[in-house]
Design a protein around this motif. Structure first.
Motif, PDB file in Angstrom:
ATOM      1  N   GLN A   1       0.279   0.967 -10.702  1.00 29.30           N
ATOM      2  CA  GLN A   1      -1.030   0.484 -10.294  1.00 29.30           C
ATOM      3  C   GLN A   1      -1.288   0.905  -8.852  1.00 29.30           C
ATOM      4  OE1 GLN A   1      -0.742  -3.806 -11.270  1.00 29.30           O
ATOM      5  NE2 GLN A   1      -2.637  -3.458 -12.378  1.00 29.30           N
TER       6      GLN A   1
ATOM      7  N   THR B   1      -3.533  -2.536  -5.041  1.00 32.05           N
ATOM      8  CA  THR B   1      -3.155  -3.911  -5.363  1.00 32.05           C
ATOM      9  C   THR B   1      -3.473  -4.868  -4.221  1.00 32.05           C
ATOM     10  OG1 THR B   1      -0.908  -3.504  -4.543  1.00 32.05           O
ATOM     11  CG2 THR B   1      -1.311  -3.137  -6.886  1.00 32.05           C
TER      12      THR B   1
ATOM     13  N   TYR C   1       1.799  -0.618  -6.913  1.00 33.49           N
ATOM     14  CA  TYR C   1       2.811  -1.420  -7.592  1.00 33.49           C
ATOM     15  C   TYR C   1       3.406  -0.556  -8.688  1.00 33.49           C
ATOM     16  CZ  TYR C   1       4.903  -4.968 -10.620  1.00 33.49           C
ATOM     17  OH  TYR C   1       5.779  -5.683 -11.397  1.00 33.49           O
TER      18      TYR C   1
ATOM     19  N   ALA D   1      -6.361  -3.825  -8.385  1.00 29.69           N
ATOM     20  CA  ALA D   1      -5.657  -2.722  -9.017  1.00 29.69           C
ATOM     21  C   ALA D   1      -6.091  -2.606 -10.468  1.00 29.69           C
ATOM     22  CB  ALA D   1      -4.150  -2.950  -8.942  1.00 29.69           C
TER      23      ALA D   1
ATOM     24  N   GLN E   1      -0.427  -6.785 -11.678  1.00 29.66           N
ATOM     25  CA  GLN E   1      -0.934  -7.113 -10.347  1.00 29.66           C
ATOM     26  C   GLN E   1      -0.772  -8.595 -10.054  1.00 29.66           C
ATOM     27  OE1 GLN E   1      -5.084  -7.101 -10.116  1.00 29.66           O
ATOM     28  NE2 GLN E   1      -5.180  -7.563  -7.946  1.00 29.66           N
TER      29      GLN E   1
END
Length: 336
Positions: A29, A32, A41, A283, A311
């Motif tokens: 992701q 975030t 992430y 995200a 997230q």
């Protein structure tokens, strides 16, 4: 669902059911943290890392943060800029609950310092720091869970966050681990059979924690889809140079596949931004799995609920980590 071993012997399957050249499921992701210049992430199997990028900014706040030691369970590693280039500062915080033994690492922990130096030098060699003279790029990495391939996850998460921050770079800096397992069973090893086993050792990629404790392994970081090596870390003894060559070749192939997955996540994030979605900072880059197609992931990549689940989990863990860090600072002040 039982594993289909008709085309591959059960003895050659790994502990988690993967074949030697299969990656673990990856979830990535971007954006975030809405307040950060860049964030990401990343999950590689059960290894979970969050990255936050601050900068490029003028020297000042980050310099004071570095002198203060970065806080938490990690310090700061810096690649000083030469000739007016930007300075890259890397800070790694390992949560006490990230591993089974729940070992709390201090900011001067030797392992943390080694990881910071390796990541910092690799990023500094890839970024176009000459475009930002007398400035600083701060990269903060938070290790939320550990299950092998930690250094590779740190490199990959930092690359995604730097792309999200818009920092120019030569190409994706991707990393992958590789190990070497003897092809003969333990009962058949010994004497001439041991030498034959070294010649026919099977390379493995993307090792988990159990495999790292039992096998010789290394971490290789390459630049983009090329075989240009940016970082090579081998902390175990490799019995034969031929096994080392096979491990490096397997790791380079794994890096190329990881690069394709990260590129897919970046492109999907870019399409959503161009479509007017995800501009609020949340995200929304979906996961990429161990297979080569989206269908192999085992989840709906276009589902907003699936995209937001990592997230929310990461933010909860990060809040918990910050509370533990503040509690540790308070105890230190009372002792003084």
């Amino acid at each position: 669902m039982p594993l289909d071993t008709s085309a591959y012997g059960l003895a050659l399957l790994r502990v988690d059911g993967r074949r030697w050249n299969e990656l673990r499921q990856m979830r990535a992701q971007m954006r975030t943290q809405a307040s950060a210049d860049g964030s990401s992430y990343l999950e590689m199997g059960n290894t979970k890392v969050m990255c936050v990028v601050a900068g490029p900014t003028e020297d000042g706040k980050l310099q004071q943060q570095r002198r203060a030691g970065g806080g938490g369970s990690g310090g700061g590693g810096a690649a000083p800029g030469s000739g007016g280039n930007a300075e890259v500062i890397v800070s790694i915080v390992v949560a006490g609950f990230s591993s089974v033994d729940r070992k709390k690492r201090t900011r001067n922990d030797k392992r943390i310092l080694e990881l910071q130096t390796t990541v910092c030098r690799g990023l500094a060699a890839n970024l176009h720091t000459h475009l930002f003279p007398r400035s600083t790029i701060g990269v903060s990495l938070y290790v939320l869970a550990q299950d092998g391939s930690l250094l590779a996850a740190l490199f990959n998460a930092a690359t995604l966050a730097l792309v999200d921050a818009g920092v120019p770079m030569a190409d994706y800096l991707v990393a992958c681990t590789a190990g070497s397992a003897p092809s003969l069973p333990p009962a058949a090893r010994g004497g001439a059979a041991a030498a034959a086993a070294d010649d026919a050792a099977d390379p493995l990629i993307d090792l988990n924690a159990q495999e790292e404790t039992e096998l010789p392994w290394l971490t290789l970081a390459t630049l983009g889809a090329t075989d240009r090596v940016v970082a090579l870390v081998c902390e175990t003894r490799v019995p034969d140079a031929r096994r080392l060559e096979a491990m490096m070749a397997a790791a380079a192939d794994g890096c190329a596949r990881v690069r394709a997955k990260l590129d897919r996540a970046v492109r999907r994030r870019g399409r959503r931004v161009l479509a007017g979605e995800g501009l609020g900072g949340a995200a929304d880059v979906p996961a990429t799995g161990g297979g080569d197609s989206d269908e192999d992931v085992g989840m709906d990549l276009d589902s907003d609920s699936d995209a937001d689940a990592p997230q929310e989990e990461a933010l909860k863990v990060l809040d918990r980590l910050e509370k533990e860090t503040e509690g540790g600072k308070g105890k230190g002040k009372r002792k003084n």
